[in-house]
Design a protein around this motif. Sequence first.
Motif, PDB file in Angstrom:
ATOM      1  N   UNK A  23      73.218  46.629 -13.155  1.00 47.96           N
ATOM      2  CA  UNK A  23      73.611  47.495 -14.060  1.00 47.96           C
ATOM      3  C   UNK A  23      74.073  48.764 -13.679  1.00 47.96           C
ATOM      4  N   UNK A  24      73.475  49.187 -12.733  1.00 43.40           N
ATOM      5  CA  UNK A  24      74.337  50.645 -11.837  1.00 43.40           C
ATOM      6  C   UNK A  24      75.686  50.275 -11.235  1.00 43.40           C
ATOM      7  N   UNK A  25      75.890  48.822 -10.771  1.00 39.53           N
ATOM      8  CA  UNK A  25      77.217  48.335 -10.470  1.00 39.53           C
ATOM      9  C   UNK A  25      78.225  48.277 -11.566  1.00 39.53           C
ATOM     10  N   UNK A  26      77.604  47.740 -12.611  1.00 37.88           N
ATOM     11  CA  UNK A  26      78.538  47.545 -13.836  1.00 37.88           C
ATOM     12  C   UNK A  26      78.804  48.867 -14.337  1.00 37.88           C
ATOM     13  N   UNK A  27      77.762  49.685 -14.352  1.00 35.91           N
ATOM     14  CA  UNK A  27      78.208  51.096 -15.004  1.00 35.91           C
ATOM     15  C   UNK A  27      79.155  51.912 -14.197  1.00 35.91           C
ATOM     16  N   UNK A  28      79.101  51.705 -12.868  1.00 38.68           N
ATOM     17  CA  UNK A  28      79.828  52.382 -12.081  1.00 38.68           C
ATOM     18  C   UNK A  28      81.269  51.926 -12.053  1.00 38.68           C
ATOM     19  N   UNK A  34      82.577  50.107 -14.902  1.00 39.37           N
ATOM     20  CA  UNK A  34      82.923  50.634 -16.079  1.00 39.37           C
ATOM     21  C   UNK A  34      83.735  51.925 -16.108  1.00 39.37           C
ATOM     22  N   UNK A  35      82.799  52.879 -15.639  1.00 40.64           N
ATOM     23  CA  UNK A  35      83.110  54.376 -15.677  1.00 40.64           C
ATOM     24  C   UNK A  35      84.395  54.494 -14.912  1.00 40.64           C
ATOM     25  N   UNK A  36      84.571  53.853 -13.571  1.00 40.83           N
ATOM     26  CA  UNK A  36      85.716  54.177 -12.719  1.00 40.83           C
ATOM     27  C   UNK A  36      86.914  53.566 -13.585  1.00 40.83           C
ATOM     28  N   UNK A  37      86.953  52.427 -14.159  1.00 42.94           N
ATOM     29  CA  UNK A  37      87.785  52.049 -15.178  1.00 42.94           C
ATOM     30  C   UNK A  37      88.489  52.884 -16.142  1.00 42.94           C
ATOM     31  N   UNK A  38      87.440  53.479 -16.725  1.00 41.18           N
ATOM     32  CA  UNK A  38      87.777  54.386 -17.820  1.00 41.18           C
ATOM     33  C   UNK A  38      88.475  55.980 -17.574  1.00 41.18           C
ATOM     34  N   UNK A  39      87.965  56.030 -16.420  1.00 44.61           N
ATOM     35  CA  UNK A  39      88.507  57.436 -15.608  1.00 44.61           C
ATOM     36  C   UNK A  39      90.042  57.269 -15.052  1.00 44.61           C
ATOM     37  N   UNK A  40      90.032  55.922 -14.428  1.00 42.30           N
ATOM     38  CA  UNK A  40      91.432  55.551 -13.890  1.00 42.30           C
ATOM     39  C   UNK A  40      92.397  55.511 -15.087  1.00 42.30           C
TER      40      UNK A  40
END
Length: 189
Positions: A145-150, A152-158
């Motif tokens: 879940x930590x990897x998935x959260x990272x 997802x977050x990186x995708x949204x930021x990018x």
Amino acid sequence: MTGATGTPETGTPQPRWLTAEEQRTWLALLAAINLLDEDLDRQLQRDAGMPHTYYMVLAALSDSPGRRMRMSDLASINHASQSRLTHAVNRLVAAGWVRREKCTGDRRVVYAVLTDSGFEMLKRAAPGHVEAVRNSLFDQLTPQQVQQLREISETLIARRGGSPRWPHPDDAAVWEAQAEAQAAAGGCG
């Protein structure tokens, strides 16, 4: 709201309403972000006498070469408006944790610089902050879940054109070379 309303006969574009699953996800995300921010802010106010926003400014400066950064870059990394960052830096200057430096080659450029006092405050605040992050976030998630959260977050930021990562010590050599090139050209980094 969920589901589409209106009629195609009007020629008015139809809203792309969220599905029930999307609405549930959206509301859960908002609640999680708000609760996490409240937890971190409360801990930092209690233990260090500063809001989370100020801590993030100090942390960004501590990870930057020479513990200094252009105000515009600092705003960008913290995903803050110039005015919000200026307000935060004003408070940090008043506390003696940050100072401003003007660029001699370009009067438009102002640097925020972490003072020794600010660095000491950050070192005192960091252990409690990291524990609060662990308690509020990472201890609640599996490694997957930590990897998935990272991701997802990186995708949204990018997608917003932002930087998906914080300044890293490996960036120092690149930034120093850029600063030297700017200085040689008579400008500021």
